[in-house]
Design an enzyme around this catalytic site. Structure first.
Site, short mmCIF file in Angstrom:
data_model
loop_
_atom_site.label_atom_id
_atom_site.label_comp_id
_atom_site.label_asym_id
_atom_site.label_seq_id
_atom_site.Cartn_x
_atom_site.Cartn_y
_atom_site.Cartn_z
N LYS A 14 9.82 -1.73 2.02
CA LYS A 14 9.53 -1.12 3.32
C LYS A 14 9.48 -2.15 4.45
CE LYS A 14 5.58 0.68 2.18
NZ LYS A 14 5.48 0.33 0.76
N ARG A 89 -0.66 7.40 4.95
CA ARG A 89 -0.79 7.21 3.50
C ARG A 89 -1.40 8.42 2.81
NH1 ARG A 89 -1.78 0.99 1.98
NH2 ARG A 89 -0.33 0.15 3.49
N ARG A 128 7.69 -11.39 -7.10
CA ARG A 128 7.11 -11.76 -5.80
C ARG A 128 5.81 -12.54 -6.01
NH1 ARG A 128 5.33 -7.20 -1.48
NH2 ARG A 128 3.44 -7.16 -2.75
N ARG A 134 0.81 -14.40 -4.54
CA ARG A 134 -0.11 -13.29 -4.26
C ARG A 134 -0.82 -12.89 -5.55
NH1 ARG A 134 2.01 -8.64 -0.23
NH2 ARG A 134 0.33 -7.61 -1.35
N ARG A 145 -1.92 -0.06 -8.72
CA ARG A 145 -1.49 0.27 -7.35
C ARG A 145 -0.46 1.41 -7.36
NH1 ARG A 145 0.29 -5.42 -5.59
NH2 ARG A 145 1.38 -4.36 -3.92
#
Length: 194
Positions: A14, A89, A128, A134, A145
């Site tokens: 996104k 959301r 990632r 992260r 998630r």
């Protein structure tokens, strides 16, 4: 004038595609995270309320996010389109966004949903995490998630399907290939609005 929502699960691209869309179609790219950070940085009333929740590790309530979004839209020229990234959301946020758009003389042109299979998302996010460091990009957290996304945000897609503005885009391939798919969809939306 285009007013869009870019939608998809974590790792669907996104953010990457949102920047490209905003640039090509001259849209104001807005994410709730950016708005919240700006409101807090500028010590606005809404920002201080948001900070009080963030400092406690809690989610910022919808009404605070809507107030911040309202202030943002108030300052935006009416002839400038918007790309909403990471918002709405929930169905409650989608309904509130609809009201905000009406209040500001706008309407939603399309919701672009980047379709990516869970296996691909997990692979992308783990990669990632390895490259960015992260801590939330590990397989266990990613799966949680994705579960939260499916439970809380998939109903938003049904909301927009009923409104007739839902557009599905294949979110697999290289960045340019996905962007080409998006542009093909958006060019039809633009033609329909003229």
């Amino acid at each position: 004038m285009l007013n869009l929502v870019i939608f998809g699960p974590p790792g669907s691209g996104k953010g990457t595609q949102g920047v490209k869309i905003a640039e090509k179609y001259s849209l104001e790219h807005v994410s709730t995270g950016d708005l919240l950070r700006n409101a807090i940085h500028n010590n606005t009333a809404e920002g201080m309320i948001a900070k009080s929740f963030i400092d406690k590790g809690e989610l910022v309530p919808d009404d605070v996010i809507i107030d911040i979004m309202d202030v943002f839209m108030e300052k935006l020229p009416i002839d400038k389109g918007i790309l909403f990234d990471g918002f709405p959301r929930t169905v409650a946020q989608a309904e509130a966004l609809n009201g905000l758009l009406i209040d500001h003389g706008r309407s939603l042109s399309a919701l672009l949903n980047l379709e990516v299979e869970n296996e691909e998302l997990i692979e992308r996010l783990v990669l990632r995490g390895q490259t960015s460091g992260r801590s939330d990009d590990n397989e266990e957290t990613i799966k949680k998630r994705l579960e939260v996304y499916e439970a809380q945000t998939l109903p938003v897609l049904d909301y927009y399907k009923k409104k007739g503005v839902y557009k599905s885009v294949k979110g697999v391939g290289d960045i340019e290939e996905i962007f080409t798919n998006i542009c093909q969809v958006l060019d039809k939306v633009v033609e329909a609005e003229v």
